[in-house]
Scaffold this motif. Structure first.
Motif, PDB file in Angstrom:
ATOM      1  N   LEU A   1      27.600  37.449  39.939  1.00 39.11           N
ATOM      2  CA  LEU A   1      29.027  37.435  40.220  1.00 39.11           C
ATOM      3  C   LEU A   1      29.378  36.424  41.302  1.00 39.11           C
ATOM      4  O   LEU A   1      30.419  35.769  41.249  1.00 39.11           O
ATOM      5  CB  LEU A   1      29.496  38.833  40.627  1.00 39.11           C
ATOM      6  CG  LEU A   1      29.615  39.867  39.498  1.00 39.11           C
ATOM      7  CD1 LEU A   1      30.001  41.218  40.067  1.00 39.11           C
ATOM      8  CD2 LEU A   1      30.633  39.412  38.465  1.00 39.11           C
ATOM      9  N   VAL A   2      28.508  36.303  42.310  1.00 38.67           N
ATOM     10  CA  VAL A   2      28.734  35.313  43.360  1.00 38.67           C
ATOM     11  C   VAL A   2      28.754  33.915  42.743  1.00 38.67           C
ATOM     12  O   VAL A   2      29.615  33.080  43.074  1.00 38.67           O
ATOM     13  CB  VAL A   2      27.666  35.420  44.454  1.00 38.67           C
ATOM     14  CG1 VAL A   2      27.756  34.246  45.427  1.00 38.67           C
ATOM     15  CG2 VAL A   2      27.813  36.735  45.208  1.00 38.67           C
ATOM     16  N   LEU A   3      27.839  33.655  41.828  1.00 39.22           N
ATOM     17  CA  LEU A   3      27.806  32.358  41.157  1.00 39.22           C
ATOM     18  C   LEU A   3      29.062  32.150  40.316  1.00 39.22           C
ATOM     19  O   LEU A   3      29.637  31.052  40.280  1.00 39.22           O
ATOM     20  CB  LEU A   3      26.562  32.254  40.275  1.00 39.22           C
ATOM     21  CG  LEU A   3      25.206  32.285  41.003  1.00 39.22           C
ATOM     22  CD1 LEU A   3      24.064  32.326  39.987  1.00 39.22           C
ATOM     23  CD2 LEU A   3      25.048  31.081  41.919  1.00 39.22           C
ATOM     24  N   ALA A   4      29.519  33.220  39.630  1.00 40.83           N
ATOM     25  CA  ALA A   4      30.721  33.110  38.802  1.00 40.83           C
ATOM     26  C   ALA A   4      31.955  32.837  39.656  1.00 40.83           C
ATOM     27  O   ALA A   4      32.814  32.025  39.290  1.00 40.83           O
ATOM     28  CB  ALA A   4      30.911  34.387  37.985  1.00 40.83           C
ATOM     29  N   LEU A   5      32.055  33.525  40.795  1.00 39.27           N
ATOM     30  CA  LEU A   5      33.199  33.299  41.686  1.00 39.27           C
ATOM     31  C   LEU A   5      33.220  31.865  42.199  1.00 39.27           C
ATOM     32  O   LEU A   5      34.288  31.267  42.373  1.00 39.27           O
ATOM     33  CB  LEU A   5      33.151  34.283  42.854  1.00 39.27           C
ATOM     34  CG  LEU A   5      33.441  35.756  42.486  1.00 39.27           C
ATOM     35  CD1 LEU A   5      33.166  36.663  43.680  1.00 39.27           C
ATOM     36  CD2 LEU A   5      34.880  35.903  42.023  1.00 39.27           C
TER      37      LEU A   5
ATOM     38  N   ALA B   1      40.403  31.835  32.541  1.00 39.43           N
ATOM     39  CA  ALA B   1      39.240  31.181  33.156  1.00 39.43           C
ATOM     40  C   ALA B   1      38.465  32.158  34.029  1.00 39.43           C
ATOM     41  O   ALA B   1      37.226  32.236  33.950  1.00 39.43           O
ATOM     42  CB  ALA B   1      39.695  29.977  33.983  1.00 39.43           C
ATOM     43  N   ALA B   2      39.187  32.918  34.853  1.00 35.31           N
ATOM     44  CA  ALA B   2      38.510  33.869  35.724  1.00 35.31           C
ATOM     45  C   ALA B   2      37.824  34.960  34.909  1.00 35.31           C
ATOM     46  O   ALA B   2      36.662  35.321  35.172  1.00 35.31           O
ATOM     47  CB  ALA B   2      39.513  34.492  36.701  1.00 35.31           C
ATOM     48  N   GLY B   3      38.528  35.476  33.897  1.00 31.96           N
ATOM     49  CA  GLY B   3      37.932  36.518  33.062  1.00 31.96           C
ATOM     50  C   GLY B   3      36.714  36.029  32.301  1.00 31.96           C
ATOM     51  O   GLY B   3      35.709  36.741  32.189  1.00 31.96           O
ATOM     52  N   ALA B   4      36.796  34.792  31.776  1.00 37.21           N
ATOM     53  CA  ALA B   4      35.660  34.238  31.032  1.00 37.21           C
ATOM     54  C   ALA B   4      34.450  34.055  31.940  1.00 37.21           C
ATOM     55  O   ALA B   4      33.313  34.374  31.553  1.00 37.21           O
ATOM     56  CB  ALA B   4      36.050  32.906  30.397  1.00 37.21           C
ATOM     57  N   ALA B   5      34.673  33.536  33.159  1.00 38.37           N
ATOM     58  CA  ALA B   5      33.553  33.318  34.082  1.00 38.37           C
ATOM     59  C   ALA B   5      32.914  34.628  34.506  1.00 38.37           C
ATOM     60  O   ALA B   5      31.678  34.778  34.486  1.00 38.37           O
ATOM     61  CB  ALA B   5      34.041  32.539  35.308  1.00 38.37           C
ATOM     62  N   LEU B   6      33.732  35.617  34.877  1.00 41.68           N
ATOM     63  CA  LEU B   6      33.190  36.891  35.369  1.00 41.68           C
ATOM     64  C   LEU B   6      32.512  37.677  34.253  1.00 41.68           C
ATOM     65  O   LEU B   6      31.415  38.223  34.435  1.00 41.68           O
ATOM     66  CB  LEU B   6      34.309  37.716  35.999  1.00 41.68           C
ATOM     67  CG  LEU B   6      34.927  37.131  37.278  1.00 41.68           C
ATOM     68  CD1 LEU B   6      36.110  37.967  37.733  1.00 41.68           C
ATOM     69  CD2 LEU B   6      33.883  37.040  38.391  1.00 41.68           C
ATOM     70  N   SER B   7      33.167  37.739  33.081  1.00 42.46           N
ATOM     71  CA  SER B   7      32.560  38.487  31.980  1.00 42.46           C
ATOM     72  C   SER B   7      31.277  37.830  31.495  1.00 42.46           C
ATOM     73  O   SER B   7      30.314  38.515  31.129  1.00 42.46           O
ATOM     74  CB  SER B   7      33.559  38.615  30.826  1.00 42.46           C
ATOM     75  OG  SER B   7      33.946  37.334  30.354  1.00 42.46           O
TER      76      SER B   7
ATOM     77  N   LEU C   1      31.993  28.498  24.717  1.00 40.25           N
ATOM     78  CA  LEU C   1      31.612  29.597  25.608  1.00 40.25           C
ATOM     79  C   LEU C   1      30.230  30.139  25.248  1.00 40.25           C
ATOM     80  O   LEU C   1      29.438  30.484  26.137  1.00 40.25           O
ATOM     81  CB  LEU C   1      32.653  30.714  25.531  1.00 40.25           C
ATOM     82  CG  LEU C   1      33.942  30.487  26.324  1.00 40.25           C
ATOM     83  CD1 LEU C   1      34.904  31.640  26.110  1.00 40.25           C
ATOM     84  CD2 LEU C   1      33.637  30.328  27.813  1.00 40.25           C
ATOM     85  N   LEU C   2      29.933  30.214  23.951  1.00 39.41           N
ATOM     86  CA  LEU C   2      28.598  30.681  23.549  1.00 39.41           C
ATOM     87  C   LEU C   2      27.513  29.716  24.021  1.00 39.41           C
ATOM     88  O   LEU C   2      26.439  30.145  24.459  1.00 39.41           O
ATOM     89  CB  LEU C   2      28.536  30.835  22.026  1.00 39.41           C
ATOM     90  CG  LEU C   2      29.186  32.097  21.444  1.00 39.41           C
ATOM     91  CD1 LEU C   2      29.153  32.058  19.925  1.00 39.41           C
ATOM     92  CD2 LEU C   2      28.477  33.349  21.956  1.00 39.41           C
TER      93      LEU C   2
ATOM     94  N   GLY D   1      31.695  24.899  30.953  1.00 35.63           N
ATOM     95  CA  GLY D   1      32.007  25.652  29.738  1.00 35.63           C
ATOM     96  C   GLY D   1      33.327  26.387  29.825  1.00 35.63           C
ATOM     97  O   GLY D   1      34.159  26.330  28.910  1.00 35.63           O
ATOM     98  N   VAL D   2      33.549  27.068  30.958  1.00 32.08           N
ATOM     99  CA  VAL D   2      34.783  27.827  31.141  1.00 32.08           C
ATOM    100  C   VAL D   2      35.978  26.889  31.267  1.00 32.08           C
ATOM    101  O   VAL D   2      37.066  27.161  30.741  1.00 32.08           O
ATOM    102  CB  VAL D   2      34.667  28.741  32.373  1.00 32.08           C
ATOM    103  CG1 VAL D   2      36.027  29.311  32.765  1.00 32.08           C
ATOM    104  CG2 VAL D   2      33.686  29.871  32.093  1.00 32.08           C
TER     105      VAL D   2
END
Length: 805
Positions: free
Chosen positions: A329-333, A375-381, A285-286, A32-33
């Motif tokens: 967050l670990v999964l998002a990273l 990309a990083a902001g979308a994944a973390l948020s 993203l939704l 998605g991201v």
């Protein structure tokens, strides 16, 4: 700090305890991201930050606007630009550029490189950075000075391998030496992203006062505190004064209009399309967020016993929530690097959808720091915001009940099931919207490419040819060369007819000319406007235009004979009364010259998003030879198969003449409407990604539901229920979710269709096939996703299902 590190260690440990679940979450989020970040790059390169120029919001472009058509704009002639330089008080600076294809000659070969002539002040006006050397100055515009150029960074890199000693080196343009004096900064361009050579504009004395050659892109920087509206008001006053000073013999000038850079580049229909792409980012993203929320809800429900034990031994609710969010967050990273790989691959796909003739697309749609940050902001948020609800849900429980039920049954599990079902319905609805948008754009693109032009588009070959002005300065030389070229190409096997033209009629090209009709009765018509095309007799035959009256152009209509023309049916209807015979009548141009009408041919329909049907005039190329032409050939074989032979013949006649590109009429048509194809491809890609994630969501919901009902299904099987009956029982949930998702999705698609109606070509936004085709595809995918866990649950041995409880 130590506690946070312990949260991180527990998060990594949780990743390893259930690698299958963790992998699904990471891949869902990365998909998605990743695709959203790629589309963000497209939106950023067009709508958000369309140019690399500093403080571009202060810049304005100045055009002439057709009084009869507010959307019809044209560049300025040098004479009018020169007048503006001293009149505009609302601009702190003004400059102009003229696009041009420079012919580089070296080693007996030639190559066409896109470039531009600039007024020297443009470098300072736009604040264009220089990586090496100096910008163009007033000394470069002196006609007596040696020719100099500034090259762009990509040319410096690709042709000169970033050689720091490139300054002062000579490049041959049309057989003459031009010195390199500077290199543009990296990722900087003007006036177009594919421009590689810039040189100073040196107007001739005649050009200083010329008001007929409309080819200057005029741009200015507004003075401090001056708005775009104030500049437009000033231009209105200048246009009014110019109109009042004009005599009856002067050419009718269009009023002036100013545009912002973003409006000029991506205004109107393009802005709507780019806005739709920006909305598509949110949709994908939704969908990813809904999928992630559903997965995390399932994990949280399954771990309620574990969470209850932690709470029982003293862990606060806040500590448990923080621990769960840290695991997210670990999964998002872990998803960020995979998502960037997806972004890079998606951009590679998008690059293939933009014609190379349009732009150096990598300069517009960049894989750079802003995209990485997005990309990083979308994944973390996403992990924090959409992981918060499952985390809070997991800690809102009755401890004793959770310890007894084991965390995966009862009211909490039922609540989780309802939430996940609603999330899947939302995913299905959003996926339908994306797929419907892709279907509408794709159908519109197909229609415009295959629309009726009035002549046969298939088997029509184009080869744009540019004659260097230094080698062919006279009309007679150009005409003779084209005559020899047509004679040689006509001998190529598979070519039926061949001719040359100064414009590609099928793409709606051809300059506009003001004219009047001077009839044989001595009457004069009102001033009208027509498209003006110079073409050889073979060009008319290659198009296959049907003769309505009079005769075709012939080889005897040369520079030494009287000036003649063919006109279209629409020209006759616009210029003459019904029943009048146009043959022999004179077309009088704004400069006082005239041509005699010798024939009438069928109309050529100009097809495109903003195409306007206009009268058409065809004059012999030998009477109006131009520097740049289209070699047009009608073939009995694959048009591109004759390309290499034609290219060889041109090189044999003059090895220093570049063939800009070999193409076909159908490809040239597609080039004029490439944004439709790009939007269709991107929305189709996003819709496909949404469909995959929604299908995974349905599979997860139905699989989870069958696990919760394993005891019930075991009892039913023990009492004699057939597997088919059990499958239908389990599939009921799939049908409900699919029906609800399709209903909401089609309702949203109706709103999208209304929005798209302004930019689609001859497409009914409510066309059933475009609406229900994607719906049927998604319904089949959803039913397949639900059937897999249903069949697996129905095939389980009842004793095993009951024992597992």
């Amino acid at each position: 700090m130590l506690r946070f590190l312990s949260y991180i260690r527990n998060g990594l440990r949780a990743f390893g305890v259930n690698p299958g679940f963790s992998s699904v979450v990471v891949l869902t989020l990365a998909l998605g991201v990743g695709v959203s970040s790629a589309v963000f790059s497209v939106a950023s390169g067009t709508l958000i930050n369309p140019t690399p120029w500093d403080e571009a919001t202060e810049l304005s472009l100045v055009w002439e606007r057709n009084r009869g058509q507010e959307s019809s704009l044209r560049p300025l002639a040098y004479g009018r630009f020169a007048e503006l330089e001293g009149q505009l008080q609302g601009l702190s600076g003004i400059g102009a550029a003229r696009g041009f294809n420079f012919v580089l000659t070296a080693g007996g070969e030639s190559e066409s490189i896109p470039g531009a002539y600039l007024t020297p002040g443009l470098f300072e006006l736009l604040r264009l950075p220089i990586a090496l050397g100096r910008p163009l100055g007033l000394e470069d515009a002196d006609p007596r000075a040696p020719r100099t150029v500034v090259i762009d960074y990509s040319m410096w890199k690709n042709r000169y391998e970033l050689d720091p000693n490139v300054l002062g080196r000579q490049i041959q343009i049309e057989g003459q030496d031009w010195a390199i004096v500077g290199v543009l900064g990296r990722d900087t361009w003007f006036p177009a992203p594919n421009t590689s050579i810039l040189t100073a504009l040196r107007p001739t004395p005649a050009e200083l006062h010329d008001r007929s050659r409309h080819d200057l892109i005029v741009i200015g920087r507004r003075a401090a505190a001056r708005s775009l509206e104030a500049l437009r008001a000033e231009l209105d006053l200048i246009s009014q004064r110019s109109s009042e000073a004009r005599t009856d013999s002067d050419e009718d000038e269009w009023p002036l209009i100013a545009q912002s850079v973003s409006e000029a580049m991506f205004g109107g229909q393009a802005a709507v399309g780019i806005s739709i792409l920006a909305g598509a980012i949110g949709f994908v993203l939704l969908i990813a967020c809904a999928n992630l929320t559903g997965l995390l809800l399932t994990r949280a429900t399954a771990r309620q016993r574990e969470i209850a034990v932690r709470a029982a031994v003293g862990a606060t609710r806040g500590q448990v929530v923080v621990q769960l969010l840290t695991e997210n967050l670990v999964l998002a990273l872990a998803a960020i690097p995979i998502g960037l790989v997806v972004t890079h691959a998606t951009l590679g796909f998008i690059y293939t959808q933009v014609p190379v003739q349009v732009a150096n697309v990598e300069r517009l749609f960049r894989f750079d720091a802003p995209v990485w940050l997005f990309a990083a902001g979308a994944a973390l948020s996403t992990a924090i915001v959409f992981g918060l609800t499952p985390s809070l849900h997991a800690t809102r429980m009755d401890l004793s009940r959770a310890l007894k039920e084991g965390g995966d049954r009862g009211a909490s599990a039922a609540g989780t099931q309802r939430i996940r079902s609603m999330l899947v319905v939302g995913q299905l609805a959003l996926s339908i919207v994306l797929l419907v948008g892709a279907a509408l754009f794709s159908k519109s693109f197909s229609k415009v490419v295959n629309a009726d032009t009035g002549f046969e588009m298939h088997n029509l070959f184009y080869a744009p040819v540019g004659l260097p002005e230094s080698r062919y300065p006279e009309d007679r030389q150009r005409s003779d060369f084209m005559a020899r070229l047509q004679e040689r190409v006509s001998t190529v096997p598979g070519i039926v007819h061949v001719g040359v033209s100064d414009s590609a009629v099928s793409a709606g090209a051809g300059p506009l000319q003001k004219y009047e009709i001077a009839s044989k009765r001595g009457e004069r018509s009102a001033s009208l406007e027509t498209r003006w095309t110079a073409g050889s007799p073979g060009f008319i035959r290659a198009l296959g235009l049907e003769l309505r009256a009079g005769r075709y152009l012939s080889e005897t209509d040369d520079a030494g004979s009287r000036r003649v023309a063919l006109v279209s049916d629409l020209f006759v209807r616009a210029s003459f009364r019904t029943g009048d015979d146009p043959i022999g009548e004179a077309i009088v141009l704004s400069d006082g010259s005239s041509v005699e009408i010798v024939g009438v041919v069928q109309d050529v329909n100009q097809i495109g998003l903003n195409a306007t049907q206009r009268p058409q005039v065809y004059v012999p190329y030998s009477q109006q030879p131009s520097q740049f032409v289209q070699l047009v050939a009608r073939t009995s074989v694959d048009p591109l198969s004759v390309g290499p032979t034609v290219r060889t013949m041109i090189s044999e006649l003059d090895p220093l003449i570049p063939v800009l590109r070999l193409t076909t009429a159908l490809r040239e048509r597609a080039l004029t409407v490439w944004p439709l194809g790009l939007f269709a491809s991107i929305l189709g890609l996003l819709g496909g990604v949404g469909l995959v994630m929604a299908t995974v969501g349905i599979y997860g919901v139905v699989r989870y539901a069958t696990q919760q009902r394993s005891r019930e299904l075991g009892i039913r099987a023990a009492l004699g229920a057939e597997p088919r009956q059990l499958v239908l029982l389990v599939m009921r949930l799939t049908w409900v979710m699919t029906a609800a998702g399709l209903a909401f999705g089609l309702l949203l698609s109706l709103g999208l269709s209304s929005l798209l109606s302004s930019i689609l070509y001859e497409i009914d936004p409510l066309e059933p096939l475009s609406l229900f085709g994607p719906a049927i595809a998604l319904m089949l995918a959803a039913l397949l996703a639900g059937a897999l866990p249903a069949w697996r649950a129905a095939s389980v041995d009842p004793t095993v299902a009951l024992a597992s409880d």
